[in-house]
Design a protein around this motif. Sequence first.
Motif, PDB file in Angstrom:
ATOM      1  N   ARG A  25      59.113  52.153  56.779  1.00 47.76           N
ATOM      2  CA  ARG A  25      59.141  53.475  56.143  1.00 47.76           C
ATOM      3  C   ARG A  25      57.773  54.145  56.227  1.00 47.76           C
ATOM      4  N   LYS A  26      56.722  53.332  56.083  1.00 52.32           N
ATOM      5  CA  LYS A  26      55.387  53.884  56.232  1.00 52.32           C
ATOM      6  C   LYS A  26      55.138  54.297  57.688  1.00 52.32           C
ATOM      7  N   GLU A  27      55.596  53.484  58.639  1.00 52.45           N
ATOM      8  CA  GLU A  27      55.426  53.814  60.043  1.00 52.45           C
ATOM      9  C   GLU A  27      56.169  55.093  60.399  1.00 52.45           C
ATOM     10  N   LEU A  28      57.334  55.301  59.785  1.00 50.87           N
ATOM     11  CA  LEU A  28      58.086  56.531  60.062  1.00 50.87           C
ATOM     12  C   LEU A  28      57.287  57.755  59.657  1.00 50.87           C
TER      13      LEU A  28
ATOM     14  N   VAL B 120      54.414  58.118  62.285  1.00 53.19           N
ATOM     15  CA  VAL B 120      54.873  58.611  63.589  1.00 53.19           C
ATOM     16  C   VAL B 120      55.300  60.067  63.499  1.00 53.19           C
ATOM     17  N   THR B 121      55.951  60.442  62.410  1.00 54.52           N
ATOM     18  CA  THR B 121      56.374  61.838  62.240  1.00 54.52           C
ATOM     19  C   THR B 121      55.166  62.769  62.166  1.00 54.52           C
ATOM     20  N   ALA B 122      54.145  62.353  61.414  1.00 56.07           N
ATOM     21  CA  ALA B 122      52.938  63.173  61.309  1.00 56.07           C
ATOM     22  C   ALA B 122      52.213  63.262  62.646  1.00 56.07           C
ATOM     23  N   ALA B 123      52.162  62.140  63.384  1.00 56.24           N
ATOM     24  CA  ALA B 123      51.496  62.158  64.689  1.00 56.24           C
ATOM     25  C   ALA B 123      52.239  63.046  65.675  1.00 56.24           C
ATOM     26  N   SER B 124      53.579  63.011  65.625  1.00 55.47           N
ATOM     27  CA  SER B 124      54.367  63.855  66.521  1.00 55.47           C
ATOM     28  C   SER B 124      54.144  65.336  66.214  1.00 55.47           C
TER      29      SER B 124
ATOM     30  N   LYS C 261      43.777  50.923  59.441  1.00 55.48           N
ATOM     31  CA  LYS C 261      43.593  52.155  60.198  1.00 55.48           C
ATOM     32  C   LYS C 261      43.876  51.938  61.678  1.00 55.48           C
ATOM     33  N   ALA C 262      43.372  50.812  62.225  1.00 50.72           N
ATOM     34  CA  ALA C 262      43.615  50.517  63.637  1.00 50.72           C
ATOM     35  C   ALA C 262      45.095  50.311  63.907  1.00 50.72           C
ATOM     36  N   ARG C 263      45.795  49.636  62.998  1.00 51.93           N
ATOM     37  CA  ARG C 263      47.224  49.415  63.178  1.00 51.93           C
ATOM     38  C   ARG C 263      47.993  50.724  63.096  1.00 51.93           C
ATOM     39  N   ASP C 264      47.609  51.574  62.157  1.00 50.44           N
ATOM     40  CA  ASP C 264      48.297  52.869  62.027  1.00 50.44           C
ATOM     41  C   ASP C 264      48.074  53.737  63.265  1.00 50.44           C
ATOM     42  N   GLU C 265      46.853  53.698  63.818  1.00 48.39           N
ATOM     43  CA  GLU C 265      46.579  54.482  65.034  1.00 48.39           C
ATOM     44  C   GLU C 265      47.393  53.954  66.207  1.00 48.39           C
ATOM     45  N   LYS C 266      47.551  52.651  66.293  1.00 47.41           N
ATOM     46  CA  LYS C 266      48.359  52.077  67.367  1.00 47.41           C
ATOM     47  C   LYS C 266      49.824  52.466  67.209  1.00 47.41           C
ATOM     48  N   VAL C 267      50.305  52.452  65.972  1.00 44.82           N
ATOM     49  CA  VAL C 267      51.690  52.862  65.713  1.00 44.82           C
ATOM     50  C   VAL C 267      51.894  54.324  66.099  1.00 44.82           C
ATOM     51  N   ALA C 268      50.950  55.178  65.723  1.00 46.65           N
ATOM     52  CA  ALA C 268      51.075  56.607  66.028  1.00 46.65           C
ATOM     53  C   ALA C 268      51.067  56.868  67.524  1.00 46.65           C
ATOM     54  N   ALA C 269      50.372  56.014  68.288  1.00 51.14           N
ATOM     55  CA  ALA C 269      50.244  56.253  69.728  1.00 51.14           C
ATOM     56  C   ALA C 269      51.377  55.626  70.529  1.00 51.14           C
ATOM     57  N   THR C 270      52.009  54.577  70.018  1.00 50.44           N
ATOM     58  CA  THR C 270      52.971  53.818  70.823  1.00 50.44           C
ATOM     59  C   THR C 270      54.403  53.889  70.324  1.00 50.44           C
ATOM     60  N   ARG C 271      54.599  54.123  69.053  1.00 52.62           N
ATOM     61  CA  ARG C 271      55.958  54.073  68.503  1.00 52.62           C
ATOM     62  C   ARG C 271      56.619  55.440  68.576  1.00 52.62           C
ATOM     63  N   ALA C 272      57.961  55.426  68.699  1.00 54.53           N
ATOM     64  CA  ALA C 272      58.755  56.656  68.739  1.00 54.53           C
ATOM     65  C   ALA C 272      59.546  56.782  67.438  1.00 54.53           C
ATOM     66  N   ILE C 273      59.830  58.026  67.078  1.00 56.87           N
ATOM     67  CA  ILE C 273      60.532  58.270  65.817  1.00 56.87           C
ATOM     68  C   ILE C 273      61.918  57.641  65.834  1.00 56.87           C
ATOM     69  N   ASP C 274      62.658  57.799  66.910  1.00 58.05           N
ATOM     70  CA  ASP C 274      64.007  57.245  66.990  1.00 58.05           C
ATOM     71  C   ASP C 274      63.992  55.717  66.917  1.00 58.05           C
ATOM     72  N   GLU C 275      62.978  55.105  67.507  1.00 62.42           N
ATOM     73  CA  GLU C 275      62.870  53.641  67.477  1.00 62.42           C
ATOM     74  C   GLU C 275      62.671  53.140  66.058  1.00 62.42           C
TER      75      GLU C 275
ATOM     76  N   SER D 164      67.369  51.780  59.848  1.00 56.16           N
ATOM     77  CA  SER D 164      68.814  51.835  59.629  1.00 56.16           C
ATOM     78  C   SER D 164      69.440  50.452  59.723  1.00 56.16           C
ATOM     79  N   LEU D 165      68.957  49.620  60.640  1.00 56.92           N
ATOM     80  CA  LEU D 165      69.498  48.269  60.786  1.00 56.92           C
ATOM     81  C   LEU D 165      69.252  47.439  59.534  1.00 56.92           C
ATOM     82  N   LEU D 166      68.030  47.496  59.010  1.00 56.43           N
ATOM     83  CA  LEU D 166      67.724  46.730  57.801  1.00 56.43           C
ATOM     84  C   LEU D 166      68.457  47.281  56.586  1.00 56.43           C
ATOM     85  N   GLU D 167      68.584  48.594  56.493  1.00 60.56           N
ATOM     86  CA  GLU D 167      69.289  49.182  55.349  1.00 60.56           C
ATOM     87  C   GLU D 167      70.773  48.840  55.367  1.00 60.56           C
TER      88      GLU D 167
END
Length: 247
Positions: A88-91, A94-98, A29-43, A49-52
């Motif tokens: 994929r989970k972070e995406l 982040v989308t839901a947080a945005s 939960k703490a990691r997901d909250e940090k991702v939602a607050a700091t990560r951007a959708i485009d990032e 896309s790079l890994l795929e």
Amino acid sequence: MAKSENPLDVYRRQQRKKELKKNKNARIKARDEKVAATRAIDEVRAEISLLERKRDKLFGKDDNEGDADEDKSGGLDSNETKKLERLRKELKIVTAASARRKELHEQAQREKELQLIAAQKTVEGVQKLNESKYSVLERYASVYYDEMMNPFGAPPPGKPKTYWSDSEKKTSTMNARMAVVPSQLQQKFNEEMKKQGHTDVGNKQDALDRKRRWDERGPGMQHNQQQFSNQRMVHGQMMRAPPPPPP
């Protein structure tokens, strides 16, 4: 005959499992909250896309094919496969947080508009709105100021804010930093400022007048202030240009 297990040990193991599961969920939960607050959708999308692309290139998959093999690891190792799943989970996070932030922003805007409409229905509300919109200096320095009809100096619809730039009301400006209270309104201005707790009103107004006069001096004064710009400091000594050679 099998030896019976101690019930107390069973209970302790169950409690330990519950504690480990609780701690794991708290870390996630703490990691997901940090991702939602700091990560951007485009990032996040760029990393996915790079890994795929790496997976498709090593796996030999054509870009025009469908997503039937999307979950296959292809040429990715185990760490990269786990990272792709995590991204994929972070995406999604982040989308839901945005979307949530956008919804809260729109809700705040609607509440602000409703408060503004409600404030305009009462005399006290209109007065508080104008007090927050126009400072004391802007009111008394406005060319549209009228003690009875327009005590806040609000400009007419479609007109910009305009202020007197001298105490004799001879010139005007649209720059609020150059605004000057006319001499006939100076006493009321000082009284209003003292009501708000400003005791050094005269000093502030004098400072504004001095700054305005300094700004109006133009580039000529700046040139005089830079008359030593051609001098150079070398080893702590002021060096001037050498004199011309003798004829």
